[in-house]
Write a protein that holds these residues in place. Structure first.
Motif, short mmCIF file in Angstrom:
data_model
loop_
_atom_site.label_atom_id
_atom_site.label_comp_id
_atom_site.label_asym_id
_atom_site.label_seq_id
_atom_site.Cartn_x
_atom_site.Cartn_y
_atom_site.Cartn_z
N PHE A 21 -10.02 59.78 24.14
CA PHE A 21 -10.43 60.00 25.30
C PHE A 21 -9.14 59.92 26.17
O PHE A 21 -8.34 58.66 26.10
N GLU B 229 -10.53 54.14 40.17
CA GLU B 229 -11.32 54.41 39.16
C GLU B 229 -10.58 55.36 38.00
O GLU B 229 -9.94 56.28 38.42
N LEU B 230 -10.75 55.14 36.97
CA LEU B 230 -10.39 56.27 35.93
C LEU B 230 -11.28 57.14 35.45
O LEU B 230 -12.68 57.06 35.68
N PHE C 8 -12.31 60.18 33.04
CA PHE C 8 -12.14 60.37 31.69
C PHE C 8 -12.29 61.94 31.38
O PHE C 8 -13.36 62.66 31.86
N GLY C 9 -11.55 62.31 30.39
CA GLY C 9 -12.04 63.50 29.60
C GLY C 9 -13.33 63.59 28.86
O GLY C 9 -13.67 62.55 28.40
N GLU C 10 -13.62 64.77 28.23
CA GLU C 10 -14.65 64.81 27.38
C GLU C 10 -14.38 64.20 25.94
O GLU C 10 -15.18 64.14 25.23
N GLY C 11 -13.16 64.05 25.59
CA GLY C 11 -12.75 63.49 24.39
C GLY C 11 -12.47 64.74 23.64
O GLY C 11 -12.57 65.85 23.36
N TYR D 269 -19.39 51.71 33.65
CA TYR D 269 -19.48 53.04 33.29
C TYR D 269 -20.61 53.53 32.47
O TYR D 269 -21.24 52.66 31.78
N GLN E 165 -22.00 56.44 29.56
CA GLN E 165 -21.50 57.14 28.43
C GLN E 165 -22.55 57.98 27.74
O GLN E 165 -23.33 57.35 26.98
N LYS F 26 -20.02 62.59 25.22
CA LYS F 26 -19.07 62.66 26.37
C LYS F 26 -18.34 61.59 26.78
O LYS F 26 -18.39 60.62 26.19
N GLY F 27 -17.49 61.69 27.62
CA GLY F 27 -16.45 60.67 28.04
C GLY F 27 -17.28 59.67 29.09
O GLY F 27 -18.48 60.25 29.55
N PRO F 28 -16.81 58.45 29.14
CA PRO F 28 -17.34 57.75 30.09
C PRO F 28 -17.23 58.10 31.55
O PRO F 28 -16.28 58.64 31.85
N PHE G 239 -17.77 57.13 35.58
CA PHE G 239 -17.86 56.09 36.84
C PHE G 239 -19.34 55.92 37.32
O PHE G 239 -20.00 56.82 37.69
#
Lengths: 114, 112
Positions: A91, A102-103, A105-108, B36, B38, B42-44, B46
């Protein structure tokens, strides 16, 4: 809504091959990150990057790994010689600020090493 | 060292129940925590954050509680829905502010 995009979504490679995973962070963000998640396990920090330098790296991020921001929009993770245990979801994340930010994230990218 | 963990790996609830997911942290100097969510594949994402100068923060159907004395935070989800089924992670920044460290995660399963 702005988002982090990652390519490829899935890559299959042979052990010993080089892999490059690509990420386009959110455009006004300044801090970039890579994380790894082995199937069913927690999200593990690999590396953080700011101002064209690595800010922090974990023990996982050894000499086989490198990161680059080649053109001001992409952020890449390279694994020089893949091992079976590199198989995981990777990710990318970005943030506007540090610490209290806040981070996003992409979908990976799923990496499968055979 | 710094570590963030969760008490229970899985939690199963009925739709409409309230859910409570717990997290213990070890770094007493930590001053900012994030939850978070998930979803599978998918990605985490917030959910909510809290700073150490607060002990409670509310969002839409979610509340985070922070107890600095025992280094514990929890995520409460009101009227849990099937769409809440996911893995929930608490995370904290390291002391240098250069890495967001995730705990092990709790899998929430909501049955209707």
């Amino acid at each position: 809504e702005p988002e982090v995009t990652q390519t490829p979504s899935h890559q299959v490679t042979q052990m010993g091959q080089e892999v490059i995973l690509r990420c386009v962070p959110i455009s006004n963000h300044l801090y970039f990150y890579w994380y790894r998640q082995i199937l069913g396990q927690k999200v593990e920090f690999l590396v953080s990057f700011y101002n064209n330098e690595i800010s922090e790296k974990s023990e996982i991020f050894d000499d086989q790994f490198s990161v680059e921001r080649p053109d001001g929009s992409n952020f890449t993770l390279k694994i020089r010689s893949t091992k079976l245990e590199d198989s995981a979801m990777y990710f990318c994340a970005s943030s506007e600020t540090r610490v209290h930010g806040e981070l996003f994230f992409g979908e990976g990218s799923r990496l499968t090493v055979l | 060292g710094e570590s963030v963990g969760l008490h229970l790996p899985t939690l199963s609830v009925q739709e409409g129940d309230n859910s409570i997911i717990n997290c213990a942290y070890s770094n007493s100097a930590s001053d900012y925590f994030i939850w978070y969510k998930q979803e599978s594949g998918k990605g985490p994402q917030f959910i909510i954050d809290i700073r150490s100068n607060m002990d409670k923060r509310q969002g839409q159907r979610v509340t985070v509680l922070l107890n600095k004395t025992v280094k514990h935070l929890s995520l409460q989800i009101a009227a849990t829905q099937p769409g809440d089924s996911a893995v929930y992670f608490c995370a904290e920044w390291n002391q240098a502010g250069t890495a967001l460290i995730f705990g092990k995660g709790t899998t929430l399963s909501v049955s209707s």
